[in-house]
Scaffold this motif. Sequence first.
Motif, PDB file in Angstrom:
ATOM      1  N   ASP A 181     -42.671   0.679  21.019  1.00  0.00           N
ATOM      2  CA  ASP A 181     -43.119   0.214  22.234  1.00  0.00           C
ATOM      3  C   ASP A 181     -42.039  -0.173  23.143  1.00  0.00           C
ATOM      4  N   VAL A 182     -41.021  -0.062  22.877  1.00  0.00           N
ATOM      5  CA  VAL A 182     -39.810  -0.360  23.673  1.00  0.00           C
ATOM      6  C   VAL A 182     -39.582   0.571  24.938  1.00  0.00           C
ATOM      7  N   VAL A 183     -39.526  -0.094  26.150  1.00  0.00           N
ATOM      8  CA  VAL A 183     -39.480   1.023  27.405  1.00  0.00           C
ATOM      9  C   VAL A 183     -38.136   1.229  27.630  1.00  0.00           C
ATOM     10  N   ARG A 184     -37.726   2.485  27.742  1.00  0.00           N
ATOM     11  CA  ARG A 184     -36.520   2.922  28.078  1.00  0.00           C
ATOM     12  C   ARG A 184     -36.449   3.905  29.377  1.00  0.00           C
ATOM     13  N   PRO A 185     -35.259   3.467  29.942  1.00  0.00           N
ATOM     14  CA  PRO A 185     -35.049   4.401  31.301  1.00  0.00           C
ATOM     15  C   PRO A 185     -34.178   5.776  30.778  1.00  0.00           C
ATOM     16  N   ARG A 186     -33.858   6.062  29.496  1.00  0.00           N
ATOM     17  CA  ARG A 186     -33.052   7.140  29.158  1.00  0.00           C
ATOM     18  C   ARG A 186     -33.803   7.911  27.840  1.00  0.00           C
ATOM     19  N   THR A 187     -33.248   9.068  27.395  1.00  0.00           N
ATOM     20  CA  THR A 187     -33.868   9.801  26.483  1.00  0.00           C
ATOM     21  C   THR A 187     -33.164   9.871  25.073  1.00  0.00           C
ATOM     22  N   SER A 188     -31.791   9.310  25.178  1.00  0.00           N
ATOM     23  CA  SER A 188     -30.939   8.901  24.190  1.00  0.00           C
ATOM     24  C   SER A 188     -31.531   8.063  23.051  1.00  0.00           C
ATOM     25  N   PRO A 189     -31.136   8.220  21.786  1.00  0.00           N
ATOM     26  CA  PRO A 189     -31.713   7.240  20.622  1.00  0.00           C
ATOM     27  C   PRO A 189     -31.350   5.969  21.000  1.00  0.00           C
ATOM     28  N   LEU A 190     -32.233   4.935  20.877  1.00  0.00           N
ATOM     29  CA  LEU A 190     -32.273   3.440  21.338  1.00  0.00           C
ATOM     30  C   LEU A 190     -30.985   2.985  20.316  1.00  0.00           C
ATOM     31  N   LEU A 191     -30.877   2.975  19.120  1.00  0.00           N
ATOM     32  CA  LEU A 191     -30.077   2.541  18.056  1.00  0.00           C
ATOM     33  C   LEU A 191     -28.810   3.418  17.928  1.00  0.00           C
ATOM     34  N   ARG A 192     -27.416   3.062  18.154  1.00  0.00           N
ATOM     35  CA  ARG A 192     -26.251   3.530  17.871  1.00  0.00           C
ATOM     36  C   ARG A 192     -25.803   3.152  16.417  1.00  0.00           C
ATOM     37  N   GLU A 193     -25.878   4.047  15.398  1.00  0.00           N
ATOM     38  CA  GLU A 193     -25.136   3.846  14.119  1.00  0.00           C
ATOM     39  C   GLU A 193     -23.494   3.563  14.325  1.00  0.00           C
ATOM     40  N   THR A 194     -23.261   2.469  13.883  1.00  0.00           N
ATOM     41  CA  THR A 194     -21.917   2.003  13.950  1.00  0.00           C
ATOM     42  C   THR A 194     -21.496   1.428  12.408  1.00  0.00           C
ATOM     43  N   GLU A 195     -20.092   2.087  12.285  1.00  0.00           N
ATOM     44  CA  GLU A 195     -19.497   1.605  11.027  1.00  0.00           C
ATOM     45  C   GLU A 195     -18.681   0.366  11.259  1.00  0.00           C
ATOM     46  N   THR A 196     -18.985  -0.722  10.474  1.00  0.00           N
ATOM     47  CA  THR A 196     -18.100  -1.973  10.787  1.00  0.00           C
ATOM     48  C   THR A 196     -17.669  -2.326   9.601  1.00  0.00           C
TER      49      THR A 196
END
Length: 592
Positions: free
Chosen positions: A181-196
């Motif tokens: 349901d999240v509205v986006r202005p872009r087509t890239s994946p919403l979540l960025r996988e990040t190693e922390t």
Amino acid sequence: MKPTTEHLASLTQKVVHHLESIYASAPRQPDSAALADTLLRIMRLDEHCEQLQPSNSAWSERDIAVITYGDTLLADSEAPLSTLHRFLNAYLHDTINTVHILPFFPFCSDDGFAVIDYYQVNPKLGDWPHIQALAADYRLMADLVINHCSTSSTWFQNFINGRGYGHDYFYTASPNTNLSDVVRPRTSPLLRETETANGTQYVWCTFSHEQADLDFGNTAVLQEFVKIIRHYLDNGVRIFRLDAVAFLWKKLGTNCLNLPETHEVVRLIRTLIEHSCADAVIITETNLPNRENLSYFGNGNEAHSIYNFSLPPLLLNTLVTGNCRYLKQWLMSMPPAQNGTFYFNFIASHDGIGLRPAEGLLSEAEIASLISTMQQFGGQVSWRSGDNGTKRPYEINIALFDALQGTTKGKDAFGIERFVCAHAIMLALEGIPAFYMHSLLATGNDYPRFESTGQNRAINRHQWDYPSLTAALNDAQNHHHQVFERLKALVRIRQQQPAFHPNATQFTLHISDQLFGFWRQSMDRRQSIFCIYNVSDEPHSLLLSNLNLIVTDDWRDLISGQRYDDPMMDRIDIAPYQTLWITNRHVTEQAV
């Protein structure tokens, strides 16, 4: 002045109310009273608090803005901000009084909107003294990039390390969460996988994976941005553009757009800013459908101003089709700006021509036709993710000068007239007009910049060699000179007309689909201006009797100087894309 005990207590309670509304359903409940005291101290409101000015006293018909990057103009051995300042003083000192310098901070991408350090000026542009010097001569508008920051920032590196200043500033979510349901202005994946250091984290990125969204559920983030606001005020910023603010608050299970908490944050920022500096203004940048955009006025207690986002696509559609029906319908539906607020009118910017603000105003077929026409004129299209992952057009990327070189029938010889007509409409509408620098300069599509960067928006972000620009502007045969001088002449006329006050009365006229018109009346009711525009490539005539001009007044066109001795009988022949500003009070007359 130093606030009285009673005034400070009242202001504190107001801030507490904002905070209680923002964090009412937050997982981490703050001590609102203690947080309010902290915010007031950061803004130094416990030491100095200004009286608010009466509504509409902070702006007038003389206010004109220019929007520019800090490095749009380049000269050898000179900081770009100094070059910009020199150009404004030499060519625009009598034309504009407000300058919006797009993000002038260190950044990693998105031409400044992925901020690495909010407290520094990009050394490639200059330093804070350059900003302060500009602020001394012009009302300075700056971006508060409040939704996200750069993944190259110290804050984000500390997030990866799991410790240090800003390490807990970012919003994360589980990849197993339903985010459809999240509205986006872009087509890239919403979540960025990040190693922390704390394992794999999934960072929320509304725009790009180099722009990590900030978590305002953490009150430390709010305090940080209040510090940034204070820093900008101290360096001369008086207009704050809240970039992408509609996406600010996240709540799983919603579309995460325009949430009540977001609106309350805007109200809090307004309270803090206007009590710190009575003539400071906040403007919300919400590239959304018209009704959602209007909501950021609140009840006259949110943004002082909103970008009039539906104007660019509707005006462009009007001028390339030769039909003003949709522009007229929209204008009739627009409410007058409430007391203490105004519309920020623009028809071109550093971004593209947004198509979301045309939703519900133009049909999909009309939008498709507009896109096709712009592609014929060299434009590109940027996309966003729609419902269920579908791809939908988000904006058209094109220089406005090239966008108006023809109609749906193709290119023609009326490009300059059509371009000037577009700006004459913007200049006369209720609100404060803002010129994109490249529109003032009649800059066309920058294909080499687009091709070298691979970014659609680069097509409208040309960088001028300063000597080349001044040579063009000083050459009377050059189209850059011709457009620049004609637009400046229109501005000079506008600035003398009380009926063009940003909050003066406006009514839409019903003439024809080819003649677009509206009526403005000064707040003292002494001046009327009938603004008439032929938006087609054919001549049309108008009976003055259709305007119901008062026969005892002396009517004439402010632009051409033409007098109308018999407003009941006179017929006016209007050339393609000609503008008429017919008034009964002749503050100035200057041919354009």
